[in-house]
Every structure is written in structure tokens, then in C-alpha cells.
Motif scaffolding. Structure first.
Motif, short mmCIF file in Angstrom:
data_model
loop_
_atom_site.label_atom_id
_atom_site.label_comp_id
_atom_site.label_asym_id
_atom_site.label_seq_id
_atom_site.Cartn_x
_atom_site.Cartn_y
_atom_site.Cartn_z
N PRO A 123 0.81 -1.23 0.00
CA PRO A 123 0.00 0.00 0.00
C PRO A 123 0.85 1.28 0.00
O PRO A 123 0.50 2.25 -0.67
N THR A 124 1.95 1.27 0.72
CA THR A 124 2.83 2.45 0.75
C THR A 124 3.51 2.63 -0.60
O THR A 124 3.59 3.75 -1.12
N PHE A 125 3.98 1.54 -1.17
CA PHE A 125 4.62 1.61 -2.49
C PHE A 125 3.64 2.19 -3.51
O PHE A 125 3.98 3.08 -4.28
N ASN A 126 2.42 1.69 -3.50
CA ASN A 126 1.42 2.17 -4.47
C ASN A 126 1.07 3.63 -4.24
O ASN A 126 0.90 4.39 -5.19
N ALA A 127 0.96 4.04 -2.99
CA ALA A 127 0.59 5.43 -2.67
C ALA A 127 1.71 6.41 -3.01
O ALA A 127 1.44 7.55 -3.39
N TYR A 128 2.97 5.99 -2.88
CA TYR A 128 4.10 6.91 -3.06
C TYR A 128 4.93 6.57 -4.29
O TYR A 128 6.02 7.09 -4.46
N HIS A 129 4.39 5.71 -5.17
CA HIS A 129 5.08 5.37 -6.41
C HIS A 129 5.39 6.66 -7.18
O HIS A 129 4.58 7.59 -7.20
N VAL A 130 6.57 6.71 -7.78
CA VAL A 130 6.98 7.89 -8.53
C VAL A 130 6.88 7.59 -10.02
O VAL A 130 7.44 6.59 -10.50
N ALA A 131 6.16 8.46 -10.72
CA ALA A 131 5.98 8.29 -12.16
C ALA A 131 7.34 8.18 -12.86
O ALA A 131 8.29 8.86 -12.51
N GLY A 132 7.38 7.27 -13.83
CA GLY A 132 8.62 7.05 -14.57
C GLY A 132 9.43 5.89 -14.05
O GLY A 132 10.43 5.50 -14.65
N THR A 133 9.01 5.31 -12.90
CA THR A 133 9.69 4.14 -12.37
C THR A 133 8.77 2.93 -12.53
O THR A 133 7.58 3.07 -12.78
N SER A 134 9.34 1.76 -12.38
CA SER A 134 8.59 0.51 -12.53
C SER A 134 7.49 0.41 -11.48
O SER A 134 7.60 0.97 -10.39
N PHE A 135 6.46 -0.35 -11.79
CA PHE A 135 5.41 -0.64 -10.82
C PHE A 135 5.71 -1.92 -10.06
O PHE A 135 4.89 -2.40 -9.29
N ASN A 136 6.91 -2.48 -10.25
CA ASN A 136 7.35 -3.68 -9.55
C ASN A 136 8.03 -3.28 -8.24
O ASN A 136 9.07 -2.62 -8.27
N ILE A 137 7.47 -3.65 -7.12
CA ILE A 137 8.01 -3.26 -5.81
C ILE A 137 9.44 -3.77 -5.60
O ILE A 137 10.19 -3.20 -4.82
N TYR A 138 9.80 -4.85 -6.29
CA TYR A 138 11.15 -5.40 -6.16
C TYR A 138 12.17 -4.70 -7.08
O TYR A 138 13.35 -4.97 -6.98
N ASP A 139 11.69 -3.84 -7.97
CA ASP A 139 12.62 -3.09 -8.81
C ASP A 139 13.40 -2.15 -7.89
O ASP A 139 12.79 -1.33 -7.19
N PRO A 140 14.73 -2.26 -7.87
CA PRO A 140 15.50 -1.47 -6.90
C PRO A 140 15.28 0.04 -6.99
O PRO A 140 15.11 0.71 -5.98
#
Length: 165
Positions: A123-140
Motif C-alpha cells: 500500500p505504501t509503495f502504491n501510494a508513493y510510487h513515482v511516475a517514470g519508475t517501474s510498478f514492480n516493488i522489487y525493482d531497486p
């Protein structure tokens, strides 16, 4: 009944192996001295710039490169943070393993384990995801950038985080 004797290797075979190894090593050491431009197949391959793994953005595909790429994205998006602040938190949270997952803490008990370099929950990853980066939480890079975005909103910067957050 006498014990069966085990055959002993002759000392000459060990001597021959030692000399062969020493000869190979000497040949490798002599290559630069005699100006040779190539070595035999017995010498280990040396990585060239073309064989070093990089991210799609051209950064080294390792912790240093992931942090540097995240910092570049963060600078474009106005997200504060420093290399040292990110590195310190990554080492504490995952020891630099982008596939780390925490299956034992309170988040895991709720069914939302912390994942990736900075141990972010979905939920935190989805809420604070930054545009232009992968939607894969394991992407460094995506993990670092989202976690730093969260830390910026919650603590002012990842630099202000000195424990689990």
C-alpha cells in the motif's frame, strides 16, 4: 585381517601439477611484459565495458547505481534525500538485497510483508510510487524512489530516518 592399503599418489604427480600451475601463472604475468595482446583460453576473461551490467538508464546494475539513478529521478521530482541517507537505510533494512522480504513482523502478520531494498509494504509503495519508475516493488530504483517519497512526506527526508519507519 590386515587393513587394505590405500594407493598413494606419487609425489611426482603433485610436483607436475604444481609446476604446470606455476607455469600458467608465470605466462599470465608475463603477457603485459612481453607485449602480448591476447591470452590463451586458460586465462580468465576480463570484464570489459561492454560486458558490465547496467540499468536501462545506463547506471551500474548494483546498489551504487540504483541509488544514483534514484537520486537523479528524485532531483527531477523534487524529492529530498542523499546518497548516504539512502545507503544507510538500505543496509539496515535489506543489506542491499533487492529481493528481501520480511515474513515475520507485524506487517507480515497482517498479510502485507515489507519488500525490497527499503522494505516497503505494497500500500505504501502504491501510494508513493513515482511516475517514470517501474510498478514492480522489487525493482531497486522504484523501491528506493517510492520509499524516499514516503519518507519525504512523513519525515522530511530519508536522511531523517534512523530506524524502522
Amino acid at each position: 585381517m590386515p587393513a587394505a592399503a590405500t594407493p598413494r599418489r606419487a609425489r611426482t604427480s603433485r610436483l607436475v601439477r604444481t609446476l604446470a600451475a606455476a607455469g600458467t601463472g608465470a605466462a599470465v604475468l608475463a603477457l603485459p611484459i612481453i607485449g602480448a595482446t591476447s591470452a590463451s583460453a586458460a586465462t580468465p576473461a576480463v570484464a570489459t565495458a561492454a560486458t558490465i551490467s547496467t540499468t536501462p538508464a545506463g547506471y551500474p546494475n548494483n546498489l551504487d547505481g540504483w541509488i544514483r539513478e534514484s537520486l537523479a529521478i528524485m532531483a527531477q521530482k523534487g524529492i529530498p534525500g542523499s546518497y548516504n541517507g539512502i545507503h544507510r537505510n538500505v543496509i539496515r533494512e535489506s543489506s542491499g538485497n533487492p529481493n528481501a522480504i520480511n515474513l515475520w513482523d507485524s506487517n507480515a502478520a497482517k498479510g502485507i510483508p515489507s519488500k525490497g531494498l527499503l522494505q516497503v509494504i505494497d500500500p505504501t509503495f502504491n501510494a508513493y510510487h513515482v511516475a517514470g519508475t517501474s510498478f514492480n516493488i522489487y525493482d531497486p530504483v522504484a523501491n528506493i524512489t517510492a520509499a524516499c517519497n514516503y519518507a519525504a512526506h512523513r519525515y522530511g527526508s530519508i536522511d531523517n530516518v534512523f530506524g524502522a519507519y
